[in-house]
Design a protein around this motif. Structure first.
Motif, PDB file in Angstrom:
ATOM      1  N   LEU A 193       0.817  -1.216   0.000  1.00  0.00           N
ATOM      2  CA  LEU A 193       0.000   0.000   0.000  1.00  0.00           C
ATOM      3  C   LEU A 193       0.851   1.266   0.000  1.00  0.00           C
ATOM      4  O   LEU A 193       0.433   2.299  -0.494  1.00  0.00           O
ATOM      5  CB  LEU A 193      -0.914   0.029   1.229  1.00  0.00           C
ATOM      6  N   VAL A 194       2.029   1.189   0.595  1.00  0.00           N
ATOM      7  CA  VAL A 194       2.832   2.389   0.822  1.00  0.00           C
ATOM      8  C   VAL A 194       4.208   2.206   0.193  1.00  0.00           C
ATOM      9  O   VAL A 194       4.831   1.164   0.347  1.00  0.00           O
ATOM     10  CB  VAL A 194       2.984   2.647   2.337  1.00  0.00           C
ATOM     11  N   ARG A 195       4.628   3.231  -0.514  1.00  0.00           N
ATOM     12  CA  ARG A 195       5.958   3.171  -1.113  1.00  0.00           C
ATOM     13  C   ARG A 195       6.698   4.470  -0.778  1.00  0.00           C
ATOM     14  O   ARG A 195       6.188   5.555  -1.023  1.00  0.00           O
ATOM     15  CB  ARG A 195       5.804   3.027  -2.630  1.00  0.00           C
ATOM     16  N   HIS A 196       7.894   4.354  -0.171  1.00  0.00           N
ATOM     17  CA  HIS A 196       8.695   5.547   0.099  1.00  0.00           C
ATOM     18  C   HIS A 196       9.495   5.875  -1.155  1.00  0.00           C
ATOM     19  O   HIS A 196      10.276   5.054  -1.625  1.00  0.00           O
ATOM     20  CB  HIS A 196       9.617   5.310   1.299  1.00  0.00           C
ATOM     21  N   LEU A 197       9.262   7.058  -1.721  1.00  0.00           N
ATOM     22  CA  LEU A 197       9.948   7.458  -2.943  1.00  0.00           C
ATOM     23  C   LEU A 197      11.311   8.020  -2.570  1.00  0.00           C
ATOM     24  O   LEU A 197      11.496   8.529  -1.457  1.00  0.00           O
ATOM     25  CB  LEU A 197       9.121   8.512  -3.683  1.00  0.00           C
ATOM     26  N   VAL A 211       6.185   9.989   0.245  1.00  0.00           N
ATOM     27  CA  VAL A 211       5.636   8.642   0.394  1.00  0.00           C
ATOM     28  C   VAL A 211       4.358   8.582  -0.410  1.00  0.00           C
ATOM     29  O   VAL A 211       3.597   9.553  -0.469  1.00  0.00           O
ATOM     30  CB  VAL A 211       5.424   8.287   1.889  1.00  0.00           C
ATOM     31  N   LYS A 212       4.166   7.452  -1.081  1.00  0.00           N
ATOM     32  CA  LYS A 212       2.999   7.311  -1.951  1.00  0.00           C
ATOM     33  C   LYS A 212       2.092   6.217  -1.417  1.00  0.00           C
ATOM     34  O   LYS A 212       2.566   5.152  -1.011  1.00  0.00           O
ATOM     35  CB  LYS A 212       3.479   6.958  -3.357  1.00  0.00           C
ATOM     36  N   LEU A 213       0.815   6.500  -1.440  1.00  0.00           N
ATOM     37  CA  LEU A 213      -0.175   5.518  -0.988  1.00  0.00           C
ATOM     38  C   LEU A 213      -1.018   5.092  -2.176  1.00  0.00           C
ATOM     39  O   LEU A 213      -1.412   5.919  -3.013  1.00  0.00           O
ATOM     40  CB  LEU A 213      -1.092   6.126   0.078  1.00  0.00           C
ATOM     41  N   ARG A 214      -1.281   3.783  -2.259  1.00  0.00           N
ATOM     42  CA  ARG A 214      -2.230   3.288  -3.252  1.00  0.00           C
ATOM     43  C   ARG A 214      -3.091   2.247  -2.544  1.00  0.00           C
ATOM     44  O   ARG A 214      -2.603   1.184  -2.177  1.00  0.00           O
ATOM     45  CB  ARG A 214      -1.468   2.679  -4.422  1.00  0.00           C
TER      46      ARG A 214
END
Ligand SMILES: *[C@@H]1O[C@H](CO)[C@@H](O)[C@H](O)[C@H]1NC(C)=O
Ligand SMILES: *[C@@H]1O[C@H](CO)[C@@H](O)[C@H](O)[C@H]1NC(C)=O
Length: 319
Positions: A193-197, A211-214
């Motif tokens: 669900l979470v990716r640290h860019l 940080v990106k949430l999907r």
């Protein structure tokens, strides 16, 4: 197995080689406590004050030595001339006029000033007992205009299970702030669900994390979707951004005019979010395991059975 019996001997070895004064009839040492007080975090460009407190119980002091990352940078020896000695050390801009047996002041800290500081107090003869304490100091630098973190890409409304894509960007700082996301009050850190860019870097060395949430839109306790992003940097910075969205039936999402979808960057390689298992609502505790065979066969078998019914009744009752 034999090594198990060695430690007691190893512990005794220092005593046998270098017996403390009081073990062989010397005076009991008076030095009991050494404590180094230092801030956990110092801002770049600000002075740093360290304080070493100790209790000699009227015993004589031999030296107080100050170290940064195991390198001595300052020594106070009351019986020597000069009493103060300074050793040049990277990141230590010592203010000699404000430093003495118990206090050390650095005029202005840089990122090189971050590290482990310690003060070592040694009692005079005959014991020469030395005690040391250590404290770690982090140096942080935060952009003077840094506001709260920014959640971007959150729509005003979503349908249930619709995809929610959002990016949270932290302030410009060094080191970069830690970002955390909460969805409907729950901490989200699942890698699906979470990716640290990778943080952006500016010419002055400051970094901005993202940080990106999907995830899938779900309703929180109040029926709305709540997304919260927290950015924190030691005890120097702690700020929050929060966005709420309506959950609607039928027609879908409308981006709010003020929240343009953020560019999602190169690390846009999420697996598609998983759709939650459909939940069947069951009224008044009815079971969801219906007798499958009768339901399927009953329509087909009913007419023949009805035709046979009179005969069945007759053969059962008549005889
Ligand atoms: C040591 O310096 C601090 C300030 O840097 C001062 O408050 C303190 O009184 C000084 N102590 C002695 C013993 O001079
Ligand atoms: C979040 O999860 C990652 C790996 O899944 C882990 O390395 C990281 O420490 C976690 N962060 C927190 C604050 O728990």
């Amino acid at each position: 197995m034999r090594t198990l019996f060695l430690p007691p001997l190893l512990l005794l070895a220092p005593l046998l080689l270098a017996p403390p004064a009081n073990l062989w009839g010397g005076a009991a040492e008076a030095l009991s406590v050494v404590r180094l007080e230092a801030p956990r975090t110092a801002a770049r460009g600000e002075p740093l004050l360290l304080r070493c407190t100790f209790d000699l119980e009227d015993g004589p002091l031999y030296t107080v030595k100050w170290y940064k990352d195991s390198r001595e940078f300052f020594r106070f020896s009351p019986q020597e001339r000069p009493q103060l000695r300074v050793f040049t050390t990277e990141g230590v801009d010592l203010d000699e006029h404000a430093s003495n047996a118990t206090h050390v002041r650095l005029r202005s800290v840089t990122h090189a000033s971050a590290g482990k500081y310690s003060c070592e107090v040694t009692e005079d003869a005959p014991s020469f007992l030395a005690l040391i304490d250590l404290a770690e100091v982090h140096v942080v630098e935060i952009d003077v205009n840094a506001g709260p973190p920014k959640l971007e890409g959150v729509h005003a409304r979503y349908r249930l299970n619709e995809e929610v894509t959002a990016v949270c960007r932290g302030p410009w700082s060094r080191p970069p702030a830690q970002l955390t996301l909460h969805l409907n009050g729950h901490y989200v850190n699942s890698s699906s669900l979470v990716r640290h860019l990778p943080p952006e870097e500016r010419a002055d060395g400051l970094l901005r994390p993202a940080v990106k949430l999907r995830a899938r839109a779900v309703a929180g306790p109040d029926g709305r979707l709540r997304l919260r992003c927290t950015a924190a940097l030691a005890d120097a910075y702690h700020m929050v951004d929060e966005k709420n969205a309506m959950l609607v039936r039928g027609r879908g999402s409308t981006p709010t005019a003020t929240e343009p979808s953020a560019p999602l960057g190169a690390a846009d390689d999420f697996p598609p979010p998983t759709v939650p298992e459909p939940v069947l609502e069951v009224a008044s505790g009815a079971t969801l395991t219906p007798p499958v065979l009768p339901m399927v066969l009953a329509p087909a078998l009913a007419p023949p059975l009805l035709l046979l019914l009179p005969w069945l009744l007759e053969s059962l009752l008549g005889g």
